[in-house]
Design a protein around this motif. Structure first.
Motif: not given
Length: 224
Positions: A106-118
């Motif tokens: 759901r990143d506006a700019t992909e950070n290549h990591s799994l975030d809590s809101n994803e």
């Protein structure tokens, strides 16, 4: 000249009996129609609720594994390793389960990591299908006041496609990670439930979801 004669007691009683019989038949018919209409309304509402839940579940599952940086793993500079999709995992991956979890970017700019809101998922809990919206955030998807869900079953299946033809060099003998394989994944979803107002009104739905984002395992030989 004949004298006028009234209705006898027997005739009156027979008339009353016939009238009561006709009235009882009319009431019985009306009550039957009301029961059928009520059952039809309950069935329609139950099917609508189950279909809505099924549509939401299949729509979200279809997006499982979405990664905005997928192109980074297509062309990799010499000597560099291809980044792995951090959202690729879907649980269950083998056996059937009454819960499913997945992730998507759901990143506006992909950070290549799994975030809590994803992190997302669905599960059956106390007759209610719950939907996960972020880590630890579960919300009811079905309304227990209208439907009691008795079955929520997710059965995974996968087909492996050999990608050895895409490698410039042959795999070394005994190399378990070579050749790369594309895993085409599908999920069979079954939902069954009954009306909260009438336990005799029961319905079920089955659907199949083809995940759009395939999992790729293994790799070609180094330098291939």
């Amino acid at each position: 000249m004949q004298r006028a004669r009234g209705i006898s007691m027997v005739e009156l009683l027979v008339g009353l009996a016939v009238g009561l019989f006709i009235a009882a038949a009319g009431v019985t018919l009306m009550a039957g129609n009301l029961r059928e209409n009520r059952a039809l309304m309950l069935e329609s509402r139950l099917m609508q609720d189950l279909r809505t839940a099924s549509d939401i579940i299949t729509r979200d599952l279809r997006r499982a594994g979405y990664w905005a940086g997928a192109s980074a793993a297509v062309q990799v500079p010499a000597g560099a390793s291809a980044p792995a999709n951090p959202y690729v995992a879907v649980t269950p991956s083998a056996a059937a389960s009454d819960a499913v979890s997945f992730a998507l970017s759901r990143d506006a700019t992909e950070n290549h990591s799994l975030d809590s809101n994803e992190q997302f998922g669905f599960r059956l809990r106390r007759g209610v299908i719950e939907m996960q919206l972020g880590s630890g955030n579960w919300q009811a998807l079905t309304d227990p006041n209208t439907v009691v869900v008795s079955v929520f079953r997710v059965l995974p299946s996968a087909e492996d496609i050999d990608l050895s033809s895409q490698c410039a060099s042959a795999c070394a003998a005994g190399d378990a990670s070579c050749p790369p394989r594309q895993q085409v994944r599908s999920l069979a979803v079954s939902i069954a439930g009954r009306s909260s107002a009438d336990a005799s009104v029961q319905r079920s739905l089955n659907s199949s979801v083809r995940l759009r984002n395939d999992a790729v395992t293994g790799a070609c030989p180094a330098g291939a």
